[in-house]
Design a protein around this motif. Structure first.
Motif, PDB file in Angstrom:
ATOM      1  N   UNK A 256      -7.563   5.744  -7.677  1.00 45.07           N
ATOM      2  CA  UNK A 256      -7.365   4.959  -6.473  1.00 45.07           C
ATOM      3  C   UNK A 256      -6.483   3.687  -6.747  1.00 45.07           C
ATOM      4  N   UNK A 257      -5.520   3.617  -6.184  1.00 44.99           N
ATOM      5  CA  UNK A 257      -4.312   2.781  -6.355  1.00 44.99           C
ATOM      6  C   UNK A 257      -4.479   1.692  -5.263  1.00 44.99           C
TER       7      UNK A 257
ATOM      8  N   UNK B  58      -5.697  -4.415  -1.085  1.00 48.39           N
ATOM      9  CA  UNK B  58      -5.393  -3.689   0.078  1.00 48.39           C
ATOM     10  C   UNK B  58      -5.383  -1.919  -0.440  1.00 48.39           C
ATOM     11  N   UNK B  59      -6.114  -1.213   0.309  1.00 46.65           N
ATOM     12  CA  UNK B  59      -6.347   0.179  -0.073  1.00 46.65           C
ATOM     13  C   UNK B  59      -4.928   0.845   0.483  1.00 46.65           C
TER      14      UNK B  59
ATOM     15  N   UNK C 223       0.838  -1.136  -0.170  1.00 46.68           N
ATOM     16  CA  UNK C 223      -0.044  -0.124   0.124  1.00 46.68           C
ATOM     17  C   UNK C 223       1.022   1.313   0.008  1.00 46.68           C
ATOM     18  N   UNK C 224       2.081   1.079   0.606  1.00 41.26           N
ATOM     19  CA  UNK C 224       2.918   2.428   0.715  1.00 41.26           C
ATOM     20  C   UNK C 224       3.487   2.662  -0.706  1.00 41.26           C
ATOM     21  N   UNK C 225       3.824   1.799  -1.574  1.00 41.29           N
ATOM     22  CA  UNK C 225       4.115   1.985  -2.828  1.00 41.29           C
ATOM     23  C   UNK C 225       2.952   2.434  -3.918  1.00 41.29           C
TER      24      UNK C 225
ATOM     25  N   UNK D  90      -8.316  -3.525   4.039  1.00 40.17           N
ATOM     26  CA  UNK D  90      -8.858  -4.567   3.252  1.00 40.17           C
ATOM     27  C   UNK D  90     -10.002  -3.963   2.388  1.00 40.17           C
ATOM     28  N   UNK D  91      -9.880  -4.137   1.235  1.00 42.66           N
ATOM     29  CA  UNK D  91     -11.161  -3.666   0.275  1.00 42.66           C
ATOM     30  C   UNK D  91     -11.528  -4.801  -0.675  1.00 42.66           C
TER      31      UNK D  91
END
Lengths: 109, 46
Positions: free
Chosen positions: A19-20, B19-20, A4-6, B25-26
């Motif tokens: 939205x990535x 993962x958002x 998620x950080x990347x 979690x999404x």
């Protein structure tokens, strides 16, 4: 794929407003039938030519994060979950035809 | 883990949890419930 950080950093810099999502274990990636590239997909002439053209235009690519053999793919999903488009890239430089993606979005399921 | 077969237009899109950006979690279906979704798998973030 990255975490998620990347995803946050990438979208923040290159695709604000998009939205990535992250799929670090590649569960979704595999479920959509995507796979890793072989030499033919990575070193195809269109990939090398595209890289040279991009470099000449001043675009550079940073160090790859994650799996560089990961093949791209684009899917358009209608409300309710039916696929309107499933594009499996022929090479690592093939990201789908924007006109085809737009046409799929304009289609009514 | 073996890969699923390739999908075609008309098939049901696989619904999984990813993962958002905030780490939450999404479920993918939550994104196509209200409007169409373009799901692009990228090669890497470099």
């Amino acid at each position: 794929m990255g975490g998620p950080e990347e995803a946050r950093e990438f979208c923040g810099a290159r695709a604000p407003g998009v939205l990535c999502l992250a799929d670090p274990e590649r569960h979704a990636y595999r479920a959509y039938g995507l796979d890793l590239a072989g030499a033919a997909e990575v070193f195809a002439p269109e990939v090398l030519i595209g890289g040279v053209q991009a470099a000449l235009a001043g675009h550079t690519q940073g160090a790859p994060m994650g799996e560089p053999r990961q093949m791209p793919g684009v899917f358009v999903v209608a409300r309710g979950g039916r696929l309107l488009l499933a594009h499996y890239s022929r090479t690592v430089a093939d990201h789908g035809d924007p006109a085809a993606i737009r046409a799929a979005l304009d289609r009514r399921p | 883990m073996t890969n699923a077969p390739r999908l075609t237009a008309g098939a049901a899109a696989p619904d999984l949890t990813v993962t958002a950006p905030d780490g939450a979690p999404i479920r993918l279906s939550s994104l196509w419930d209200e409007r169409p979704l373009v799901l692009a798998f990228l090669r890497h973030f470099g």
